[in-house]
Enzyme design. Structure first.
Site, PDB file in Angstrom:
ATOM      1  N   ARG A  58      -3.259   7.852  12.386  1.00 19.82           N
ATOM      2  CA  ARG A  58      -4.668   8.190  12.151  1.00 19.82           C
ATOM      3  C   ARG A  58      -5.013   8.182  10.664  1.00 19.82           C
ATOM      4  NH1 ARG A  58      -4.792  13.505  15.423  1.00 19.82           N
ATOM      5  NH2 ARG A  58      -2.631  13.075  15.962  1.00 19.82           N
ATOM      6  N   GLU A  95       2.970  20.199  13.636  1.00 16.43           N
ATOM      7  CA  GLU A  95       2.500  21.364  14.404  1.00 16.43           C
ATOM      8  C   GLU A  95       3.242  21.370  15.744  1.00 16.43           C
ATOM      9  OE1 GLU A  95      -1.606  21.362  15.679  1.00 16.43           O
ATOM     10  OE2 GLU A  95      -1.556  23.482  16.195  1.00 16.43           O
TER      11      GLU A  95
HETATM   12  O1  LIG Z   1      -0.383  18.942   8.983  1.00 22.93           O
HETATM   13  P1  LIG Z   1       0.625  18.550  10.037  1.00 22.93           P
HETATM   14  O2  LIG Z   1       1.129  19.714  10.821  1.00 22.93           O
HETATM   15  O3  LIG Z   1       1.704  17.705   9.497  1.00 22.93           O
HETATM   16  O4  LIG Z   1      -0.154  17.690  11.127  1.00 22.93           O
HETATM   17  C1  LIG Z   1      -1.121  16.719  10.816  1.00 22.93           C
HETATM   18  C2  LIG Z   1      -0.676  15.354  11.204  1.00 22.93           C
HETATM   19  O5  LIG Z   1      -0.477  15.280  12.628  1.00 22.93           O
HETATM   20  C3  LIG Z   1      -1.198  14.157  13.134  1.00 22.93           C
HETATM   21  O6  LIG Z   1      -0.436  13.005  13.127  1.00 22.93           O
HETATM   22  P2  LIG Z   1       0.708  12.662  14.195  1.00 22.93           P
HETATM   23  O7  LIG Z   1       2.027  12.859  13.537  1.00 22.93           O
HETATM   24  O8  LIG Z   1       0.419  13.385  15.471  1.00 22.93           O
HETATM   25  O9  LIG Z   1       0.602  11.108  14.351  1.00 22.93           O
HETATM   26  P3  LIG Z   1      -0.530  10.048  14.792  1.00 22.93           P
HETATM   27  O10 LIG Z   1      -1.487   9.945  13.634  1.00 22.93           O
HETATM   28  O11 LIG Z   1       0.279   8.814  14.965  1.00 22.93           O
HETATM   29  O12 LIG Z   1      -1.203  10.544  16.043  1.00 22.93           O
HETATM   30  C4  LIG Z   1      -2.354  14.002  12.183  1.00 22.93           C
HETATM   31  O13 LIG Z   1      -2.901  12.690  12.216  1.00 22.93           O
HETATM   32  C5  LIG Z   1      -1.744  14.329  10.856  1.00 22.93           C
HETATM   33  O14 LIG Z   1      -1.134  13.223  10.241  1.00 22.93           O
HETATM   34  N1  LIG Z   2      -4.403  20.373  16.653  1.00 22.80           N
HETATM   35  C1  LIG Z   2      -4.349  19.078  16.328  1.00 22.80           C
HETATM   36  N2  LIG Z   2      -5.308  18.212  16.746  1.00 22.80           N
HETATM   37  C2  LIG Z   2      -5.249  16.910  16.425  1.00 22.80           C
HETATM   38  N3  LIG Z   2      -4.267  16.372  15.701  1.00 22.80           N
HETATM   39  C3  LIG Z   2      -3.291  17.184  15.270  1.00 22.80           C
HETATM   40  N4  LIG Z   2      -2.191  16.954  14.512  1.00 22.80           N
HETATM   41  C4  LIG Z   2      -1.532  18.118  14.368  1.00 22.80           C
HETATM   42  N5  LIG Z   2      -2.169  19.114  14.984  1.00 22.80           N
HETATM   43  C5  LIG Z   2      -3.280  18.553  15.561  1.00 22.80           C
END
Ligand SMILES: O=P(O)(O)OC[C@H]1O[C@H](OP(=O)(O)OP(=O)(O)O)[C@H](O)[C@@H]1O
Ligand SMILES: Nc1ncnc2[nH]cnc12
Length: 172
Positions: A58, A95
């Protein structure tokens, strides 16, 4: 324009207890997407940015158009095993779940000013790892930009003293 109302909140996804903030409902609305990117780029513009860096997946969706708006290059940080060149790697905690991240070792020139952009700040683990990868590459982190900040996870504390911009905040 109220961008917050464009975010879809899905409880207990992808696992019980997580309140998932779904940005796809904002992305598919052109004026909302454009407004969000403009505001994140406006934060970066006065900071003499040379490059935008964003983590898969993302972070690409928000980071690449931000780079385009600023007229600078975009450097992807990817999940392990996706980048073909020599990489620098960092493991991190989410998270939910656990993962690692990699950047091409030659993507950032020493001294370049980098704007790190992602869709969402939760625990800050992802961005903390991105900061480490940028700094190990010789870059200077000139700011951090997010569409969404989950204030209840206190990621901001972990990222002090970097300058942080977020467009939409959730207190709980
Ligand atoms: O602050 P944090 O606890 O590190 O979480 C935030 C991250 O989690 C999600 O990515 P994810 O790793 O789920 O990957 P994606 O973008 O491929 O869905 C989001 O896009 C952030 O990059
Ligand atoms: N609560 C949340 N919603 C969407 N993306 C996330 N990445 C980590 N935590 C998330």
């Amino acid at each position: 324009m109220d961008l917050r109302q464009k975010i879809r909140v899905v409880d207990d996804f992808p696992e019980p207890g997580i309140s998932f903030k779904d940005i796809t409902t904002l992305l598919c609305d052109g004026p909302s997407f454009q407004s969000a990117i403009r505001q994140i780029a406006d934060f970066g513009r006065p900071r003499a940015i040379d490059l935008v860096v964003g983590p898969e997946a993302r972070g690409f969706v928000i980071g690449a158009p931000t780079a385009y708006a600023l007229g600078v290059g975009f450097v992807p940080i990817r999940k392990p095993g996706k980048l073909p060149g020599v990489t620098i790697r960092k493991d991190y905690q989410l998270e939910y779940g656990r993962d690692g991240l990699e950047i091409h070792a030659d993507a950032i020139q020493p001294g370049q000013r980098v704007f790190i952009v992602d869709d969402l700040l939760a625990t800050g683990g992802t961005i903390h790892s991105c900061i480490e990868l940028v700094e190990r590459s010789g870059g200077i982190v000139a700011g951090l930009g997010f569409l969404i900040e989950l204030q209840y996870l206190e990621g901001r504390k972990k990222l002090a003293p970097y300058e942080i911009f977020s467009l939409i905040q959730y207190e709980q």
